[in-house]
Design a protein around this motif. Structure first.
Motif, PDB file in Angstrom:
ATOM      1  N   ASP A   4       0.864  -1.182   0.000  1.00 31.29           N
ATOM      2  CA  ASP A   4       0.000   0.000   0.000  1.00 31.29           C
ATOM      3  C   ASP A   4       0.902   1.233   0.000  1.00 31.29           C
ATOM      4  O   ASP A   4       1.423   1.633   1.046  1.00 31.29           O
ATOM      5  CB  ASP A   4      -0.914  -0.008   1.227  1.00 31.29           C
ATOM      6  CG  ASP A   4      -1.940   1.121   1.212  1.00 31.29           C
ATOM      7  OD1 ASP A   4      -1.824   2.026   0.360  1.00 31.29           O
ATOM      8  OD2 ASP A   4      -2.853   1.096   2.068  1.00 31.29           O
ATOM      9  N   ASN A   7      -0.558   6.911   0.869  1.00 26.02           N
ATOM     10  CA  ASN A   7      -1.218   7.279   2.120  1.00 26.02           C
ATOM     11  C   ASN A   7      -0.768   8.671   2.546  1.00 26.02           C
ATOM     12  O   ASN A   7       0.391   9.043   2.355  1.00 26.02           O
ATOM     13  CB  ASN A   7      -0.877   6.268   3.219  1.00 26.02           C
ATOM     14  CG  ASN A   7      -1.395   4.884   2.911  1.00 26.02           C
ATOM     15  OD1 ASN A   7      -2.560   4.587   3.131  1.00 26.02           O
ATOM     16  ND2 ASN A   7      -0.530   4.014   2.395  1.00 26.02           N
ATOM     17  N   LYS A  25      -2.464   0.508  11.929  1.00 29.61           N
ATOM     18  CA  LYS A  25      -3.586  -0.077  11.182  1.00 29.61           C
ATOM     19  C   LYS A  25      -3.065  -0.940  10.034  1.00 29.61           C
ATOM     20  O   LYS A  25      -3.546  -2.069   9.824  1.00 29.61           O
ATOM     21  CB  LYS A  25      -4.473   1.043  10.643  1.00 29.61           C
ATOM     22  CG  LYS A  25      -5.631   0.582   9.756  1.00 29.61           C
ATOM     23  CD  LYS A  25      -6.671  -0.193  10.539  1.00 29.61           C
ATOM     24  CE  LYS A  25      -7.878  -0.581   9.660  1.00 29.61           C
ATOM     25  NZ  LYS A  25      -8.667   0.601   9.221  1.00 29.61           N
ATOM     26  N   ARG A 191     -14.653   4.719  -2.818  1.00 24.53           N
ATOM     27  CA  ARG A 191     -15.295   5.561  -1.809  1.00 24.53           C
ATOM     28  C   ARG A 191     -16.031   6.746  -2.442  1.00 24.53           C
ATOM     29  O   ARG A 191     -16.660   7.524  -1.717  1.00 24.53           O
ATOM     30  CB  ARG A 191     -14.245   6.094  -0.814  1.00 24.53           C
ATOM     31  CG  ARG A 191     -13.413   5.025  -0.134  1.00 24.53           C
ATOM     32  CD  ARG A 191     -12.630   5.575   1.052  1.00 24.53           C
ATOM     33  NE  ARG A 191     -11.594   6.518   0.687  1.00 24.53           N
ATOM     34  CZ  ARG A 191     -10.322   6.191   0.447  1.00 24.53           C
ATOM     35  NH1 ARG A 191      -9.953   4.913   0.512  1.00 24.53           N
ATOM     36  NH2 ARG A 191      -9.433   7.115   0.153  1.00 24.53           N
ATOM     37  N   GLN A 197     -12.547   1.387  -8.552  1.00 24.75           N
ATOM     38  CA  GLN A 197     -11.142   1.726  -8.356  1.00 24.75           C
ATOM     39  C   GLN A 197     -10.609   2.525  -9.536  1.00 24.75           C
ATOM     40  O   GLN A 197     -11.160   2.506 -10.625  1.00 24.75           O
ATOM     41  CB  GLN A 197     -10.302   0.444  -8.147  1.00 24.75           C
ATOM     42  CG  GLN A 197      -9.973  -0.317  -9.406  1.00 24.75           C
ATOM     43  CD  GLN A 197     -11.181  -0.986 -10.047  1.00 24.75           C
ATOM     44  OE1 GLN A 197     -12.148  -1.320  -9.381  1.00 24.75           O
ATOM     45  NE2 GLN A 197     -11.117  -1.216 -11.362  1.00 24.75           N
ATOM     46  N   SER A 218      -4.137   2.765  -1.140  1.00 29.03           N
ATOM     47  CA  SER A 218      -5.486   3.032  -0.641  1.00 29.03           C
ATOM     48  C   SER A 218      -5.827   4.516  -0.680  1.00 29.03           C
ATOM     49  O   SER A 218      -6.984   4.886  -0.559  1.00 29.03           O
ATOM     50  CB  SER A 218      -5.657   2.483   0.779  1.00 29.03           C
ATOM     51  OG  SER A 218      -4.686   3.019   1.650  1.00 29.03           O
ATOM     52  N   ALA A 220      -5.306   6.714   1.500  1.00 26.35           N
ATOM     53  CA  ALA A 220      -5.954   6.997   2.777  1.00 26.35           C
ATOM     54  C   ALA A 220      -5.681   8.424   3.228  1.00 26.35           C
ATOM     55  O   ALA A 220      -4.542   8.889   3.205  1.00 26.35           O
ATOM     56  CB  ALA A 220      -5.480   6.011   3.838  1.00 26.35           C
ATOM     57  N   CYS A 224      -8.980   5.105   9.214  1.00 26.28           N
ATOM     58  CA  CYS A 224      -9.997   4.100   8.864  1.00 26.28           C
ATOM     59  C   CYS A 224      -9.967   3.734   7.385  1.00 26.28           C
ATOM     60  O   CYS A 224     -10.538   2.719   6.990  1.00 26.28           O
ATOM     61  CB  CYS A 224     -11.380   4.588   9.260  1.00 26.28           C
ATOM     62  SG  CYS A 224     -11.962   6.030   8.328  1.00 26.28           S
ATOM     63  N   GLN A 225      -9.291   4.524   6.554  1.00 27.58           N
ATOM     64  CA  GLN A 225      -9.228   4.248   5.119  1.00 27.58           C
ATOM     65  C   GLN A 225      -8.016   3.423   4.721  1.00 27.58           C
ATOM     66  O   GLN A 225      -7.921   2.982   3.571  1.00 27.58           O
ATOM     67  CB  GLN A 225      -9.228   5.574   4.337  1.00 27.58           C
ATOM     68  CG  GLN A 225     -10.519   6.364   4.499  1.00 27.58           C
ATOM     69  CD  GLN A 225     -10.445   7.745   3.882  1.00 27.58           C
ATOM     70  OE1 GLN A 225      -9.374   8.194   3.464  1.00 27.58           O
ATOM     71  NE2 GLN A 225     -11.569   8.434   3.839  1.00 27.58           N
ATOM     72  N   PHE A 228      -8.406   0.148   2.700  1.00 25.29           N
ATOM     73  CA  PHE A 228      -9.779   0.113   2.174  1.00 25.29           C
ATOM     74  C   PHE A 228      -9.777  -0.408   0.736  1.00 25.29           C
ATOM     75  O   PHE A 228      -8.981   0.015  -0.098  1.00 25.29           O
ATOM     76  CB  PHE A 228     -10.380   1.522   2.210  1.00 25.29           C
ATOM     77  CG  PHE A 228     -11.755   1.605   1.613  1.00 25.29           C
ATOM     78  CD1 PHE A 228     -12.867   1.385   2.396  1.00 25.29           C
ATOM     79  CD2 PHE A 228     -11.937   1.895   0.271  1.00 25.29           C
ATOM     80  CE1 PHE A 228     -14.147   1.456   1.851  1.00 25.29           C
ATOM     81  CE2 PHE A 228     -13.202   1.968  -0.286  1.00 25.29           C
ATOM     82  CZ  PHE A 228     -14.307   1.741   0.510  1.00 25.29           C
ATOM     83  N   GLY A 229     -10.669  -1.345   0.450  1.00 23.05           N
ATOM     84  CA  GLY A 229     -10.839  -1.853  -0.898  1.00 23.05           C
ATOM     85  C   GLY A 229      -9.730  -2.766  -1.392  1.00 23.05           C
ATOM     86  O   GLY A 229      -9.716  -3.138  -2.576  1.00 23.05           O
ATOM     87  N   TYR A 230      -8.823  -3.149  -0.505  1.00 27.00           N
ATOM     88  CA  TYR A 230      -7.662  -3.932  -0.945  1.00 27.00           C
ATOM     89  C   TYR A 230      -8.075  -5.255  -1.566  1.00 27.00           C
ATOM     90  O   TYR A 230      -7.604  -5.619  -2.652  1.00 27.00           O
ATOM     91  CB  TYR A 230      -6.707  -4.170   0.225  1.00 27.00           C
ATOM     92  CG  TYR A 230      -5.351  -4.679  -0.200  1.00 27.00           C
ATOM     93  CD1 TYR A 230      -4.296  -3.806  -0.410  1.00 27.00           C
ATOM     94  CD2 TYR A 230      -5.121  -6.042  -0.406  1.00 27.00           C
ATOM     95  CE1 TYR A 230      -3.051  -4.253  -0.819  1.00 27.00           C
ATOM     96  CE2 TYR A 230      -3.879  -6.503  -0.818  1.00 27.00           C
ATOM     97  CZ  TYR A 230      -2.850  -5.605  -1.015  1.00 27.00           C
ATOM     98  OH  TYR A 230      -1.622  -6.068  -1.433  1.00 27.00           O
TER      99      TYR A 230
END
Length: 259
Positions: A4, A7, A25, A191, A197, A218, A220, A224-225, A228-230
């Motif tokens: 990832d 971010n 996280k 999102r 995506q 992600s 992010a 919390c993100q 996400f969607g990984y």
């Protein structure tokens, strides 16, 4: 490997959560290689990005590892076609593992900002996408960037790329391949209104055909993100036939197994 590379941090003034909380996280989700890529300083739209004064602090605070997870340091850099003078040497030459080149602006219009969505009607869908693709091509040709961020970003409100621009889209992918850039698979679109995506499955299939390397992010802007969607993106990539992800250390590309 689970990767990832996109971010953000509070340094960009529109993200929440500490670096520690992001890394915690990511580690809890089994991410093996995690990258911070805050919005780089630029003398444009300065309210929503890191300041030049903060750049050294940002770079110094990112560790090399967190628990068993490798941590990479990066910047997301805005490219504005015709405003190459805004690309600052202190950013381009900064001691990072990679630079993500992204297009968020067409001239001074932030086309992905809901605050300025009314300009879509004035500009028109075709003209917006056409200039966006020209911007991506210009960005790639600079040779400054390792990763192309959220390739088909203008679709976020639902206005997808017109079919008669697909030849130009393919040309853009070929230019990125020629410049040895990596295409980011960015989950943030899941999102948004489009619920897809970046880039689309169709574009990813063409990228696979061309032989472009990919990576994952992600995007992010809150703890919390992270991640996400990984799994959704991972399934799409495996269905298409991708089995490697690109990472960068000191701007040198390495391929790891996609997991």
């Amino acid at each position: 490997m689970r990767v990832d590379l996109h971010n953000h941090t509070t340094y960009c003034n529109h993200a929440n959560g500490s670096m520690e909380s992001y890394m915690q996280k990511a580690s809890s989700l089994g991410i093996d290689i995690f990258g911070f890529s805050c919005h780089a300083p630029m003398r444009f739209d300065e309210k929503y990005r890191m300041s030049f004064a903060d750049l050294p602090n940002y770079l110094a605070q990112i560790p090399k590892a967190y628990e068993s997870m490798e941590v990479l340091c990066a910047l997301e850099v805005d490219y504005i076609l015709g405003r190459e003078d805004l690309l600052d040497k202190s950013v381009l030459d900064s001691n990072v593992d990679y630079l993500i080149g992204s297009v968020h602006f067409l001239d001074d219009w932030g086309f992905d900002n809901p605050e300025f969505i009314g300009k879509w009607q004035k500009m028109g869908v075709f003209a917006t996408w056409d200039k966006y693709l020209s911007s991506l091509q210009g960005m790639a040709k600079t040779g400054y960037f390792q990763i192309a961020g959220h390739f088909d970003l203008p679709k976020l409100f639902g206005d997808v790329m017109p079919q008669n621009l697909y030849a130009k889209m393919e040309e853009t992918l070929h230019i990125m391949k020629d410049m040895d850039m990596v295409l980011e698979v960015n989950a943030a679109g899941l999102r948004k209104d489009i619920k897809e995506q970046y880039p689309s499955r169709e574009i990813l299939k063409k990228a696979k055909e061309i032989g472009l390397d990919i990576t994952m992010g992600s995007d992010a802007h809150d703890t919390c993100q992270v991640g996400f969607g990984y799994e959704e993106c991972l399934k799409i990539l495996k269905d298409i036939g991708f089995n490697k992800l690109a990472i960068f250390r000191k701007k040198q590309k390495f391929l790891v197994d996609l997991d």
